[in-house]
Design an enzyme around this catalytic site. Sequence first.
Site, PDB file in Angstrom:
ATOM      1  N   TYR A 101       0.837  -1.206   0.000  1.00 32.21           N
ATOM      2  CA  TYR A 101       0.000   0.000   0.000  1.00 32.21           C
ATOM      3  C   TYR A 101       0.872   1.257   0.000  1.00 32.21           C
ATOM      4  O   TYR A 101       0.707   2.139  -0.852  1.00 32.21           O
ATOM      5  CB  TYR A 101      -0.905  -0.031   1.225  1.00 32.21           C
ATOM      6  CG  TYR A 101      -1.873   1.126   1.325  1.00 32.21           C
ATOM      7  CD1 TYR A 101      -2.872   1.314   0.371  1.00 32.21           C
ATOM      8  CD2 TYR A 101      -1.805   2.018   2.389  1.00 32.21           C
ATOM      9  CE1 TYR A 101      -3.769   2.365   0.476  1.00 32.21           C
ATOM     10  CE2 TYR A 101      -2.706   3.066   2.509  1.00 32.21           C
ATOM     11  CZ  TYR A 101      -3.686   3.240   1.553  1.00 32.21           C
ATOM     12  OH  TYR A 101      -4.573   4.286   1.670  1.00 32.21           O
ATOM     13  N   ASP A 102       1.829   1.308   0.936  1.00 31.00           N
ATOM     14  CA  ASP A 102       2.652   2.510   1.079  1.00 31.00           C
ATOM     15  C   ASP A 102       3.405   2.796  -0.222  1.00 31.00           C
ATOM     16  O   ASP A 102       3.445   3.934  -0.702  1.00 31.00           O
ATOM     17  CB  ASP A 102       3.681   2.336   2.203  1.00 31.00           C
ATOM     18  CG  ASP A 102       3.045   2.048   3.554  1.00 31.00           C
ATOM     19  OD1 ASP A 102       1.821   1.849   3.605  1.00 31.00           O
ATOM     20  OD2 ASP A 102       3.771   2.004   4.555  1.00 31.00           O
ATOM     21  N   VAL A 151     -12.035   2.695  14.041  1.00 26.31           N
ATOM     22  CA  VAL A 151     -13.373   3.190  14.401  1.00 26.31           C
ATOM     23  C   VAL A 151     -14.459   2.135  14.154  1.00 26.31           C
ATOM     24  O   VAL A 151     -15.218   1.803  15.082  1.00 26.31           O
ATOM     25  CB  VAL A 151     -13.681   4.536  13.705  1.00 26.31           C
ATOM     26  CG1 VAL A 151     -15.145   4.900  13.865  1.00 26.31           C
ATOM     27  CG2 VAL A 151     -12.791   5.637  14.281  1.00 26.31           C
ATOM     28  N   ASN A 168      -6.167   9.356   8.502  1.00 23.56           N
ATOM     29  CA  ASN A 168      -7.284   8.483   8.891  1.00 23.56           C
ATOM     30  C   ASN A 168      -8.618   9.227   8.935  1.00 23.56           C
ATOM     31  O   ASN A 168      -8.761  10.223   9.640  1.00 23.56           O
ATOM     32  CB  ASN A 168      -7.043   7.877  10.278  1.00 23.56           C
ATOM     33  CG  ASN A 168      -5.845   6.953  10.275  1.00 23.56           C
ATOM     34  OD1 ASN A 168      -4.714   7.429  10.266  1.00 23.56           O
ATOM     35  ND2 ASN A 168      -6.078   5.672  10.245  1.00 23.56           N
ATOM     36  N   PRO A 225       2.406   2.251  12.681  1.00 29.53           N
ATOM     37  CA  PRO A 225       3.020   3.535  13.036  1.00 29.53           C
ATOM     38  C   PRO A 225       2.739   3.918  14.486  1.00 29.53           C
ATOM     39  O   PRO A 225       1.641   3.694  15.007  1.00 29.53           O
ATOM     40  CB  PRO A 225       2.353   4.530  12.072  1.00 29.53           C
ATOM     41  CG  PRO A 225       1.738   3.710  11.004  1.00 29.53           C
ATOM     42  CD  PRO A 225       1.434   2.369  11.591  1.00 29.53           C
ATOM     43  N   THR A 275      -0.974   3.055  23.366  1.00 33.12           N
ATOM     44  CA  THR A 275      -0.440   4.421  23.447  1.00 33.12           C
ATOM     45  C   THR A 275      -0.153   5.002  22.062  1.00 33.12           C
ATOM     46  O   THR A 275       0.106   6.197  21.929  1.00 33.12           O
ATOM     47  CB  THR A 275       0.869   4.475  24.283  1.00 33.12           C
ATOM     48  OG1 THR A 275       1.774   3.499  23.744  1.00 33.12           O
ATOM     49  CG2 THR A 275       0.597   4.177  25.743  1.00 33.12           C
ATOM     50  N   GLN A 276      -0.174   4.157  21.007  1.00 34.76           N
ATOM     51  CA  GLN A 276       0.055   4.697  19.655  1.00 34.76           C
ATOM     52  C   GLN A 276      -1.091   5.646  19.317  1.00 34.76           C
ATOM     53  O   GLN A 276      -2.230   5.414  19.706  1.00 34.76           O
ATOM     54  CB  GLN A 276       0.191   3.567  18.615  1.00 34.76           C
ATOM     55  CG  GLN A 276      -1.042   2.750  18.318  1.00 34.76           C
ATOM     56  CD  GLN A 276      -1.260   1.618  19.332  1.00 34.76           C
ATOM     57  OE1 GLN A 276      -0.726   1.640  20.433  1.00 34.76           O
ATOM     58  NE2 GLN A 276      -2.057   0.635  18.964  1.00 34.76           N
TER      59      GLN A 276
HETATM   60  P1  NAD Z   1     -12.647   1.870   0.020  1.00 41.31           P
HETATM   61  O1  NAD Z   1     -12.006   0.533  -0.068  1.00 41.31           O
HETATM   62  O2  NAD Z   1     -13.937   1.984   0.727  1.00 41.31           O
HETATM   63  O3  NAD Z   1     -12.821   2.508  -1.426  1.00 41.31           O
HETATM   64  C1  NAD Z   1     -11.954   2.223  -2.494  1.00 41.31           C
HETATM   65  C2  NAD Z   1     -12.812   1.970  -3.705  1.00 41.31           C
HETATM   66  O4  NAD Z   1     -11.960   1.744  -4.843  1.00 41.31           O
HETATM   67  C3  NAD Z   1     -13.689   0.729  -3.553  1.00 41.31           C
HETATM   68  O5  NAD Z   1     -15.020   1.038  -3.928  1.00 41.31           O
HETATM   69  C4  NAD Z   1     -13.069  -0.282  -4.512  1.00 41.31           C
HETATM   70  O6  NAD Z   1     -14.001  -1.210  -5.013  1.00 41.31           O
HETATM   71  C5  NAD Z   1     -12.491   0.633  -5.569  1.00 41.31           C
HETATM   72  N1  NAD Z   1     -11.392   0.036  -6.314  1.00 41.31           N
HETATM   73  C6  NAD Z   1     -10.285  -0.573  -5.841  1.00 41.31           C
HETATM   74  N2  NAD Z   1      -9.502  -0.984  -6.852  1.00 41.31           N
HETATM   75  C7  NAD Z   1     -10.136  -0.631  -8.005  1.00 41.31           C
HETATM   76  C8  NAD Z   1      -9.849  -0.776  -9.389  1.00 41.31           C
HETATM   77  N3  NAD Z   1      -8.730  -1.394  -9.799  1.00 41.31           N
HETATM   78  N4  NAD Z   1     -10.721  -0.300 -10.296  1.00 41.31           N
HETATM   79  C9  NAD Z   1     -11.849   0.334  -9.900  1.00 41.31           C
HETATM   80  N5  NAD Z   1     -12.190   0.503  -8.609  1.00 41.31           N
HETATM   81  C10 NAD Z   1     -11.335   0.031  -7.661  1.00 41.31           C
HETATM   82  O7  NAD Z   1     -11.557   2.847   0.679  1.00 41.31           O
HETATM   83  P2  NAD Z   1     -11.712   4.350   1.163  1.00 41.31           P
HETATM   84  O8  NAD Z   1     -11.438   4.394   2.609  1.00 41.31           O
HETATM   85  O9  NAD Z   1     -12.949   4.961   0.634  1.00 41.31           O
HETATM   86  O10 NAD Z   1     -10.445   5.007   0.438  1.00 41.31           O
HETATM   87  C11 NAD Z   1     -10.578   5.673  -0.812  1.00 41.31           C
HETATM   88  C12 NAD Z   1      -9.207   6.206  -1.230  1.00 41.31           C
HETATM   89  O11 NAD Z   1      -8.717   7.130  -0.262  1.00 41.31           O
HETATM   90  C13 NAD Z   1      -8.151   5.122  -1.379  1.00 41.31           C
HETATM   91  O12 NAD Z   1      -7.365   5.417  -2.515  1.00 41.31           O
HETATM   92  C14 NAD Z   1      -7.331   5.252  -0.134  1.00 41.31           C
HETATM   93  O13 NAD Z   1      -6.004   4.848  -0.327  1.00 41.31           O
HETATM   94  C15 NAD Z   1      -7.440   6.732   0.183  1.00 41.31           C
HETATM   95  N6  NAD Z   1      -7.288   6.978   1.620  1.00 41.31           N
HETATM   96  C16 NAD Z   1      -8.299   6.706   2.487  1.00 41.31           C
HETATM   97  C17 NAD Z   1      -8.111   6.919   3.854  1.00 41.31           C
HETATM   98  C18 NAD Z   1      -9.207   6.672   4.853  1.00 41.31           C
HETATM   99  O14 NAD Z   1      -8.972   6.907   6.055  1.00 41.31           O
HETATM  100  N7  NAD Z   1     -10.378   6.243   4.473  1.00 41.31           N
HETATM  101  C19 NAD Z   1      -6.878   7.392   4.316  1.00 41.31           C
HETATM  102  C20 NAD Z   1      -5.863   7.619   3.393  1.00 41.31           C
HETATM  103  C21 NAD Z   1      -6.081   7.433   2.043  1.00 41.31           C
END
Ligand code: NAD
Length: 329
Positions: free
Chosen positions: A145-146, A188, A174, A272, A208-209
């Site tokens: 992911y990172d 959550v 988050n 983290p 504590t994180q």
């Molecule tokens: P989520 O998993 O609910 O939503 C991601 C969506 O992308 C899903 O509907 C999934 O089906 C779709 N998806 C994944 N791969 C795909 C592909 N190859 N083609 C088409 N659709 C695809 O996650 P989220 O929490 O809503 O996060 C949305 C975005 O925000 C992500 O990119 C995530 O990395 C970023 N993000 C979210 C958070 C958070 O706290 N929610 C924090 C940091 C970054």
Amino acid sequence: MRVVVAGGAGFLGSHLCERFLADGAEVICVDNFLTGRPENVDALRAHPAFRLLRRDVTGPVDLAGPLDAVVNLASPASPVDYRALPLETLAAGARGTGRLLELARRKKARLVLASTSEVYGDPQVHPQPEGYWGHVNPVGPRSMYDEAKRFAEALTTAHRATHGTRTGIVRIFNTYGPRMRADDGRAVPTFVTQALAGKPLTVAGDGTQTRSLCYVDDLVDGLVRMTVGDHPGPVNLGNPEELSMLDLARLVARLCGDQAPIAFVSRPPDDPGMRRPDVSLALAELDWRPRVTLADGLARTIDWFRLRAAAPPPVPRQPGPARLPAQDG
Ligand code: NAD
């Protein structure tokens, strides 16, 4: 405004689609339902300005007609999801981001990449400003992911420099709210569903994180400001109010009106130790700041999970999401 929300059937994406529609935009939601759910956007399907396309963004993404913006949220996002789907996560960050950048370039649209605070890894600078390069393990349990997001940022930056694509990068910290999946492993929904079921709240390590939690409406507002603006980013979006996971568990237990006990479980590797965004750039460039307090946001989230728990199970779709159009018309 005509906007593509890639990953629009996910947690953040479905709220973003709703907000764009409320603002009068035409929304094309593109999602392959890898981790999102059609029911997240069910209520929007009757809206005349909303279109849902079942499509994997790592494949061709050709859409007819003009486009003003593409918001790239398409990626597994929770640790449970990206560990179960490591190759899909890397492909979404690399090929998916590349396809969407090409789409934006062809349409002369603005592309906003949803990156993440995970690019900072286990940070050695606190709070994290955008200028901090991070402390990331490239072969660790979170690396799919990172590193996918770090590559996506690099690709977006290169596209802008090479082709002049109008791009913007946001680093999301988050975020929580209604429509998170109870089983997605994030703190959550895990605590809320445990507390509502009267089960012990499982806190990792000694608790504590720290994390900083942003309510979804605030986050979506920042995404919209970034989409209609022209700042290249990266811009942090998150709530700088920081608290320990143990304090979060206690707060959720109290708000759920129960005296649910706390159970300590082992802490995952590379978890983290602290997270807090420096959001001064978002304030200066987007005039954005989070407004919903943690207590308010949690109360709204708990209400949603409570209603959901009380609702009858959804009727199975006949046939399932595969009936959705795979190509645009
Ligand atoms: P989520 O998993 O609910 O939503 C991601 C969506 O992308 C899903 O509907 C999934 O089906 C779709 N998806 C994944 N791969 C795909 C592909 N190859 N083609 C088409 N659709 C695809 O996650 P989220 O929490 O809503 O996060 C949305 C975005 O925000 C992500 O990119 C995530 O990395 C970023 N993000 C979210 C958070 C958070 O706290 N929610 C924090 C940091 C970054």
